[in-house]
Design an enzyme around this catalytic site. Sequence first.
Site, PDB file in Angstrom:
ATOM      1  N   MET A 130      -1.574  35.777  36.305  1.00  0.00           N
ATOM      2  CA  MET A 130      -1.921  34.656  35.429  1.00  0.00           C
ATOM      3  C   MET A 130      -1.124  33.418  35.832  1.00  0.00           C
ATOM      4  SD  MET A 130      -1.642  34.692  31.273  1.00  0.00           S
ATOM      5  CE  MET A 130      -2.434  36.307  31.266  1.00  0.00           C
ATOM      6  N   HIS A 148       6.388  39.293  38.793  1.00  0.00           N
ATOM      7  CA  HIS A 148       6.877  38.846  37.488  1.00  0.00           C
ATOM      8  C   HIS A 148       7.142  40.078  36.625  1.00  0.00           C
ATOM      9  CE1 HIS A 148       4.555  34.788  38.030  1.00  0.00           C
ATOM     10  NE2 HIS A 148       5.657  34.844  38.757  1.00  0.00           N
ATOM     11  N   ASP A 187       1.752  30.179  39.651  1.00  0.00           N
ATOM     12  CA  ASP A 187       2.959  30.410  40.447  1.00  0.00           C
ATOM     13  C   ASP A 187       2.559  30.916  41.830  1.00  0.00           C
ATOM     14  OD1 ASP A 187       5.646  30.604  41.120  1.00  0.00           O
ATOM     15  OD2 ASP A 187       5.838  32.653  40.337  1.00  0.00           O
ATOM     16  N   SER A 203       1.637  39.108  39.714  1.00  0.00           N
ATOM     17  CA  SER A 203       2.045  39.111  38.305  1.00  0.00           C
ATOM     18  C   SER A 203       1.214  40.126  37.537  1.00  0.00           C
ATOM     19  CB  SER A 203       1.909  37.693  37.726  1.00  0.00           C
ATOM     20  OG  SER A 203       2.397  37.647  36.399  1.00  0.00           O
ATOM     21  N   THR A 204       0.373  39.683  36.590  1.00  0.00           N
ATOM     22  CA  THR A 204      -0.401  40.612  35.762  1.00  0.00           C
ATOM     23  C   THR A 204      -1.297  41.499  36.626  1.00  0.00           C
ATOM     24  OG1 THR A 204      -0.448  38.927  34.034  1.00  0.00           O
ATOM     25  CG2 THR A 204      -1.959  40.784  33.801  1.00  0.00           C
TER      26      THR A 204
END
Length: 382
Positions: free
Chosen positions: A321, A228, A324, A201-202
């Site tokens: 973050m 994401h 997940d 993600s991030t």
Amino acid sequence: MIMTVLVADDSNFFRRRVSEIINSDSRLKVIGCAANGKEAVEKATQLKPDVIIMDIEMPVMDGITAVRKIMKFNPTPILMFSSLTHDGAKATLDALDAGALDFLPKRFEDIARNRDEAIGLLQQRVSEIARKKVWMRRQVLIARPSQKTAAASTRHSLTRAFAGSSDTATIASAPMAKPVTSASQFKASGKRYQLVAIGTSTGGPVALQKVLCVLPVHFPVPILLIQHMPSTFTAAFAQRLNGLCKLSIKEAQNGDALQAGTAYLAPGGMQMMLNSHFGAVSIKIIDGGDCMNYKPCIDITFGSAANAYGDKVLSMILTGMGTDGRNGARLLKQEGSTIWAQDEKSCVVYGMPRAVSKAGISSEDLPLDRISERILVEFNLV
């Protein structure tokens, strides 16, 4: 400790709006604003904020150029604002390549179901990436004597590494994965895999690029990528990765038959699953679902991979973050598959990898710049 913020945007209305949101969080404080990229570079040096919020399209100097200059002379965590268009996606990826850590859509209604949720997300992102300031500056100081670009430094360090190489568990009681030190020599586990799956993600776009660019064109198994990302970004991101990497990389489509040497990026706004029929595995793309927080969701893809491949999956959770991927990774582990996590020091945000590691699900915690090496060793490709 209050974290300081610099807001750079050519719209006075938007600067005020963002400043009000940031200042309404007791952890954060806006200490300056800039109307263009040139002002942002100057104020980054003068004010030394903990994090910068930057628009891409600005007069005098655009946001991408400003990011490059800030990262060269005064490295600071930067959150970009982007439009959710194809051109906006390409520009945002350029900003991430230049050194920005993360991005959010400029239209808040595109990132949340209501105003309060959008405000909370922005405040959370700013707080998370602000924590990387000290680490970023330390890395730049280490790199400066070599006079190498970040990309060249990464390539050379990987080359040297290759040349030298011959919750069923509770957080309280789970064993921690063993961190890898620079002196570690990897050894293949001897397991036979049929699939690699990577969730992030991030900070993920840059992390995925670093991992994938080292893998050979004839990589022996297919790779699933779950990042994401908004729906308008994933096609541009897959295209960029495909142009940079030896592997074939594409945005996954419904019905794609999995092929070795190809990486399939889950499309934004949707969910990517696997469909196994008489030994043949193909990709199934379904609606993201209004009740799902992540679209695509790592848990869904990992859980599907556990059903399709059992103990034949090598999976990784990289920077991001939230949590997940933890539940999906747990399902993979229950089937006998292998899970690795990115280590804390090299993560932009140590959320998802921490969730997996502290739950005792990952078998190894790896620094980002050694994950490719570890994959090659595991598949006996070095």
